[in-house]
Design a protein around this motif. Structure first.
Motif, PDB file in Angstrom:
ATOM      1  N   ASN A   1       0.809  -1.210   0.000  1.00 32.84           N
ATOM      2  CA  ASN A   1       0.000   0.000   0.000  1.00 32.84           C
ATOM      3  C   ASN A   1       0.848   1.269   0.000  1.00 32.84           C
ATOM      4  OD1 ASN A   1      -2.346   1.643   0.283  1.00 32.84           O
ATOM      5  ND2 ASN A   1      -1.882   1.815   2.459  1.00 32.84           N
ATOM      6  N   GLU A   2       1.989   1.231   0.683  1.00 25.71           N
ATOM      7  CA  GLU A   2       2.835   2.414   0.767  1.00 25.71           C
ATOM      8  C   GLU A   2       3.398   2.793  -0.602  1.00 25.71           C
ATOM      9  OE1 GLU A   2       5.798   1.811   3.706  1.00 25.71           O
ATOM     10  OE2 GLU A   2       4.368   1.525   5.348  1.00 25.71           O
ATOM     11  N   LYS A   3       3.555   1.808  -1.469  1.00 29.35           N
ATOM     12  CA  LYS A   3       4.084   2.074  -2.805  1.00 29.35           C
ATOM     13  C   LYS A   3       2.968   2.392  -3.796  1.00 29.35           C
ATOM     14  CE  LYS A   3       8.132  -0.887  -2.160  1.00 29.35           C
ATOM     15  NZ  LYS A   3       8.894  -2.046  -2.690  1.00 29.35           N
ATOM     16  N   LEU A   4       1.745   1.917  -3.486  1.00 25.16           N
ATOM     17  CA  LEU A   4       0.618   2.188  -4.372  1.00 25.16           C
ATOM     18  C   LEU A   4       0.107   3.599  -4.121  1.00 25.16           C
ATOM     19  CD1 LEU A   4      -1.527  -1.062  -4.483  1.00 25.16           C
ATOM     20  CD2 LEU A   4      -0.435   0.099  -6.390  1.00 25.16           C
ATOM     21  N   ALA A   5       0.902   4.571  -4.477  1.00 26.60           N
ATOM     22  CA  ALA A   5       0.552   5.966  -4.254  1.00 26.60           C
ATOM     23  C   ALA A   5       0.629   6.711  -5.573  1.00 26.60           C
ATOM     24  CB  ALA A   5       1.501   6.585  -3.230  1.00 26.60           C
ATOM     25  N   LEU A   6      -0.366   7.555  -5.836  1.00 25.54           N
ATOM     26  CA  LEU A   6      -0.380   8.319  -7.073  1.00 25.54           C
ATOM     27  C   LEU A   6       0.854   9.205  -7.183  1.00 25.54           C
ATOM     28  CD1 LEU A   6      -1.802   9.217  -9.658  1.00 25.54           C
ATOM     29  CD2 LEU A   6      -3.044  10.914  -8.294  1.00 25.54           C
TER      30      LEU A   6
ATOM     31  N   LYS B   1       3.862   8.619  -6.217  1.00 27.96           N
ATOM     32  CA  LYS B   1       4.993   7.831  -6.695  1.00 27.96           C
ATOM     33  C   LYS B   1       4.824   7.452  -8.168  1.00 27.96           C
ATOM     34  CE  LYS B   1       6.423   6.112  -2.196  1.00 27.96           C
ATOM     35  NZ  LYS B   1       6.808   4.944  -1.394  1.00 27.96           N
ATOM     36  N   LEU B   2       3.583   7.173  -8.579  1.00 30.07           N
ATOM     37  CA  LEU B   2       3.333   6.876  -9.986  1.00 30.07           C
ATOM     38  C   LEU B   2       3.670   8.087 -10.853  1.00 30.07           C
ATOM     39  CD1 LEU B   2       2.164   5.243 -12.361  1.00 30.07           C
ATOM     40  CD2 LEU B   2      -0.098   6.069 -11.695  1.00 30.07           C
ATOM     41  N   LEU B   3       3.279   9.283 -10.427  1.00 31.73           N
ATOM     42  CA  LEU B   3       3.549  10.482 -11.218  1.00 31.73           C
ATOM     43  C   LEU B   3       5.036  10.824 -11.243  1.00 31.73           C
ATOM     44  CD1 LEU B   3       0.513  12.756 -10.265  1.00 31.73           C
ATOM     45  CD2 LEU B   3       0.823  11.325 -12.288  1.00 31.73           C
ATOM     46  N   ILE B   4       5.706  10.600 -10.120  1.00 34.37           N
ATOM     47  CA  ILE B   4       7.162  10.803 -10.111  1.00 34.37           C
ATOM     48  C   ILE B   4       7.837   9.839 -11.082  1.00 34.37           C
ATOM     49  CG2 ILE B   4       9.241  10.542  -8.685  1.00 34.37           C
ATOM     50  CD1 ILE B   4       7.591  11.613  -6.319  1.00 34.37           C
ATOM     51  N   TYR B   5       7.364   8.599 -11.098  1.00 34.75           N
ATOM     52  CA  TYR B   5       7.867   7.601 -12.041  1.00 34.75           C
ATOM     53  C   TYR B   5       7.610   8.047 -13.482  1.00 34.75           C
ATOM     54  CZ  TYR B   5       8.111   2.973 -14.336  1.00 34.75           C
ATOM     55  OH  TYR B   5       8.409   1.920 -15.158  1.00 34.75           O
ATOM     56  N   THR B   6       6.420   8.551 -13.737  1.00 33.60           N
ATOM     57  CA  THR B   6       6.062   9.041 -15.070  1.00 33.60           C
ATOM     58  C   THR B   6       6.960  10.188 -15.505  1.00 33.60           C
ATOM     59  OG1 THR B   6       3.751   8.424 -14.699  1.00 33.60           O
ATOM     60  CG2 THR B   6       4.168  10.034 -16.425  1.00 33.60           C
ATOM     61  N   GLN B   7       7.260  11.052 -14.553  1.00 34.55           N
ATOM     62  CA  GLN B   7       8.066  12.233 -14.862  1.00 34.55           C
ATOM     63  C   GLN B   7       9.557  11.938 -14.945  1.00 34.55           C
ATOM     64  OE1 GLN B   7      10.384  14.119 -12.838  1.00 34.55           O
ATOM     65  NE2 GLN B   7       9.571  16.185 -12.640  1.00 34.55           N
ATOM     66  N   SER B   8      10.060  11.146 -14.004  1.00 32.35           N
ATOM     67  CA  SER B   8      11.508  10.949 -13.918  1.00 32.35           C
ATOM     68  C   SER B   8      12.034   9.894 -14.895  1.00 32.35           C
ATOM     69  CB  SER B   8      11.901  10.553 -12.488  1.00 32.35           C
ATOM     70  OG  SER B   8      11.270   9.327 -12.115  1.00 32.35           O
ATOM     71  N   VAL B   9      11.246   8.850 -15.149  1.00 31.50           N
ATOM     72  CA  VAL B   9      11.702   7.765 -16.022  1.00 31.50           C
ATOM     73  C   VAL B   9      11.348   8.028 -17.482  1.00 31.50           C
ATOM     74  CG1 VAL B   9      11.556   5.288 -16.512  1.00 31.50           C
ATOM     75  CG2 VAL B   9      11.571   6.096 -14.136  1.00 31.50           C
ATOM     76  N   TYR B  10      10.129   8.467 -17.732  1.00 29.20           N
ATOM     77  CA  TYR B  10       9.660   8.601 -19.114  1.00 29.20           C
ATOM     78  C   TYR B  10       9.466  10.049 -19.572  1.00 29.20           C
ATOM     79  CZ  TYR B  10       8.940   3.610 -18.708  1.00 29.20           C
ATOM     80  OH  TYR B  10       9.144   2.267 -18.512  1.00 29.20           O
TER      81      TYR B  10
ATOM     82  N   ARG C   1       1.250   2.380 -16.345  1.00 27.88           N
ATOM     83  CA  ARG C   1       0.675   1.694 -15.187  1.00 27.88           C
ATOM     84  C   ARG C   1       1.158   0.250 -15.102  1.00 27.88           C
ATOM     85  NH1 ARG C   1      -5.152   3.346 -13.010  1.00 27.88           N
ATOM     86  NH2 ARG C   1      -5.065   1.151 -12.442  1.00 27.88           N
ATOM     87  N   GLU C   2       1.232  -0.433 -16.238  1.00 26.18           N
ATOM     88  CA  GLU C   2       1.735  -1.811 -16.237  1.00 26.18           C
ATOM     89  C   GLU C   2       3.167  -1.867 -15.714  1.00 26.18           C
ATOM     90  OE1 GLU C   2       0.377  -5.086 -17.573  1.00 26.18           O
ATOM     91  OE2 GLU C   2      -1.286  -3.920 -16.753  1.00 26.18           O
ATOM     92  N   MET C   3       3.995  -0.966 -16.206  1.00 28.39           N
ATOM     93  CA  MET C   3       5.397  -0.951 -15.788  1.00 28.39           C
ATOM     94  C   MET C   3       5.520  -0.615 -14.307  1.00 28.39           C
ATOM     95  SD  MET C   3       7.391  -1.780 -18.296  1.00 28.39           S
ATOM     96  CE  MET C   3       8.956  -1.085 -17.802  1.00 28.39           C
ATOM     97  N   TYR C   4       4.745   0.352 -13.859  1.00 26.82           N
ATOM     98  CA  TYR C   4       4.817   0.770 -12.462  1.00 26.82           C
ATOM     99  C   TYR C   4       4.363  -0.361 -11.528  1.00 26.82           C
ATOM    100  CZ  TYR C   4       3.882   3.349  -8.163  1.00 26.82           C
ATOM    101  OH  TYR C   4       3.865   3.773  -6.851  1.00 26.82           O
ATOM    102  N   LEU C   5       3.242  -0.999 -11.861  1.00 27.81           N
ATOM    103  CA  LEU C   5       2.705  -2.027 -10.980  1.00 27.81           C
ATOM    104  C   LEU C   5       3.562  -3.283 -10.955  1.00 27.81           C
ATOM    105  CD1 LEU C   5      -1.123  -1.757 -11.782  1.00 27.81           C
ATOM    106  CD2 LEU C   5       0.081  -0.896  -9.777  1.00 27.81           C
TER     107      LEU C   5
ATOM    108  N   ARG D   1       7.915  -1.829 -10.535  1.00 28.36           N
ATOM    109  CA  ARG D   1       8.306  -1.024  -9.384  1.00 28.36           C
ATOM    110  C   ARG D   1       7.748  -1.546  -8.062  1.00 28.36           C
ATOM    111  NH1 ARG D   1      10.945   3.990  -9.914  1.00 28.36           N
ATOM    112  NH2 ARG D   1      12.334   3.708 -11.696  1.00 28.36           N
ATOM    113  N   ILE D   2       6.632  -2.258  -8.111  1.00 29.63           N
ATOM    114  CA  ILE D   2       6.008  -2.723  -6.865  1.00 29.63           C
ATOM    115  C   ILE D   2       6.209  -4.224  -6.740  1.00 29.63           C
ATOM    116  CG2 ILE D   2       3.868  -2.881  -5.558  1.00 29.63           C
ATOM    117  CD1 ILE D   2       2.939  -0.366  -6.885  1.00 29.63           C
ATOM    118  N   ARG D   3       7.170  -4.590  -5.975  1.00 23.46           N
ATOM    119  CA  ARG D   3       7.512  -6.001  -5.813  1.00 23.46           C
ATOM    120  C   ARG D   3       6.360  -6.748  -5.138  1.00 23.46           C
ATOM    121  NH1 ARG D   3      13.210  -7.153  -3.159  1.00 23.46           N
ATOM    122  NH2 ARG D   3      13.755  -6.050  -5.084  1.00 23.46           N
ATOM    123  N   GLY D   4       5.981  -7.865  -5.724  1.00 23.59           N
ATOM    124  CA  GLY D   4       4.928  -8.696  -5.141  1.00 23.59           C
ATOM    125  C   GLY D   4       3.531  -8.316  -5.572  1.00 23.59           C
ATOM    126  N   PHE D   5       3.390  -7.320  -6.455  1.00 19.66           N
ATOM    127  CA  PHE D   5       2.038  -6.910  -6.847  1.00 19.66           C
ATOM    128  C   PHE D   5       1.294  -8.041  -7.556  1.00 19.66           C
ATOM    129  CE2 PHE D   5      -0.984  -5.233  -9.939  1.00 19.66           C
ATOM    130  CZ  PHE D   5      -1.824  -4.515  -9.095  1.00 19.66           C
TER     131      PHE D   5
END
Length: 423
Positions: A14-19, A21-30, A380-384, A387-391
């Motif tokens: 749950n701590e990683k399932l945060a919008l 963090k998803l937006l930071i991933y969207t901005q910093s990686v892609y 979203r596929e890449m992030y889940l 980035r989220i181990r065990g999802f």
């Protein structure tokens, strides 16, 4: 308060399932916000910054809102969320559609291309998706249809009542097998002038394979497809791109089916049986068949699946395929053919059910919206799954993830992430 369902034995997912963090991933990686800022603004009236129009569109697709009216015409429920993802005046839906209609689709396609190229540079598919092979599926999907509204890129057909129906259809290529499932490209089918028929799925499929080869090189080892693609020009296109085709064989009238069946019935090509749980699989595998117009010989593989039902009875089903590969083991080919349904279940089903691809967000800006949609899908596929181990093993549904993200946008200002480099 989020339920404990978001937690697994490995830790607090749950701590990683945060919008955020998803937006930071969207901005910093892609660098999606940065690239949206660089889109050419062709509007005549520019009272609202272009970024303030397109960025919330991308966010609404990322969070799977069902229409632009839901986002831009419902201030009682969406006003705060919009204020949390843009700075300044909230745009009206007509201004959003006007902006989308004036974007050059090629510019958004380039954003999508850069994201897919990044996944290859990061070796996301390095270990393969099925049995060590990078396998992709290719198929056509209808986006939406109408008997009233049309545009210059609409395909046409006769409706059930004899009238004219307008629709849009795309050929999509996506990975099959292990998650994440990524869309690698799409090709819209185009209308033709005069008495000529509109483009067919095979035409779009050949063009898409060549385009992906030109963009990414050896983007896959195997292309899996249904029986429509058992066509010499398509198979030759795959071979020319130095890949192998695995295609379903259904038509019993085809000579290659009849020739192979005669040999199989004599016991030729019989392989060792395979067991998969309650399923017992017989297999026959013979190479060296000639197919008219195909540059190389092909293999025909037949499977007979015996399924032990819970009531004690046994059901039997048959599966045939044609492949250009001489090396892929028949056990792996069986997996590839079954996993071909991933493009339906994980790509098309997701796009239609959760991303509302069958809804006409903006008819004149269809290509732009669809590219933004599949960018959102891939991220979203890449992030889940990356980035989220065990999802994958957590049992958390995608709907639950979306609700969590929407709640985050309601309670937290995300604009500083998007505007930090985006505008």
């Amino acid at each position: 308060m989020i339920s404990s369902q978001y937690h697994t034995k490995e830790g607090a997912i749950n701590e990683k399932l945060a919008l955020r963090k998803l937006l930071i991933y969207t901005q910093s990686v892609y660098q999606i916000p940065q690239k949206i800022k660089e889109l050419t603004d062709k509007r005549k009236r520019k009272q609202i910054p272009f970024f303030n129009l397109i960025m919330p569109v991308f966010i609404s697709l990322l969070l799977q809102y069902e229409s632009f009216h839901t986002v831009f015409s419902a201030p009682e429920s969406m006003g705060k969320r919009l204020q949390h993802c843009i700075r300044g005046k909230i745009p009206k839906v007509d201004a959003v559609r006007d902006a989308l209609s004036n974007i050059e689709p090629r510019e958004v396609e380039e954003i999508f291309d850069s994201m897919v190229a990044k996944t290859y540079r990061n070796a996301v598919l390095r270990s393969g998706t099925i049995g060590g092979y990078i396998a992709v599926g290719i198929d056509g999907v209808e986006l939406f249809s109408s008997t009233k509204k049309s545009c210059r890129t609409c395909l046409t057909r006769r409706s059930s009542n004899g009238g004219k129906e307008y629709f849009h259809r795309s050929v999509v290529c996506a990975t099959i097998g292990e998650s994440p499932h990524l869309i690698l490209g799409q090709e819209m089918l185009r209308p033709r002038d005069g008495s000529e028929k509109d483009e067919g799925e095979l035409t779009g499929g050949k063009r898409l394979v060549r385009k992906l080869r030109e963009k990414y090189g050896h983007f896959a080892g195997v292309i899996a497809a249904d029986g429509l693609y058992l066509n010499a020009p398509f198979i030759n296109t795959v071979l020319e791109c130095h890949m192998d085709a695995v295609i379903r064989l259904k038509d019993e009238k085809r000579l290659i089916f009849q020739d192979a069946e005669k040999l199989f019935e004599k016991g030729e090509g019989k392989q060792e049986e395979v067991k998969r749980g309650r399923k017992r699989i017989e297999c026959w595998d013979i190479a060296g068949f000639e197919m008219e117009g195909v540059k190389e010989g092909v293999r025909v593989v037949r499977y007979c699946e015996h399924m032990q039902e819970k009531n004690g009875k046994e059901s039997i089903s048959w599966m045939w395929l044609v492949t250009t590969s001489r090396e892929i083991p028949y056990k792996i080919l069986w997996k590839i053919m079954h996993k071909r349904w991933d493009i339906e279940e994980n790509a098309f089903h997701q796009l239609k059910t959760y991303y509302h691809a069958k809804h006409c967000y903006c008819h004149e800006g269809l290509d732009v919206v669809f590219y933004l949609m599949i960018i959102a899908f891939n991220i979203r596929e890449m992030y889940l799954y990356r980035r989220i181990r065990g999802f994958a093993e957590s049992g958390i549904s995608r709907k639950s993830v979306t609700r969590k993200f929407c709640d985050d946008l309601q309670s937290e200002d995300m604009s500083e992430i998007l505007y930090e480099a985006g505008g």
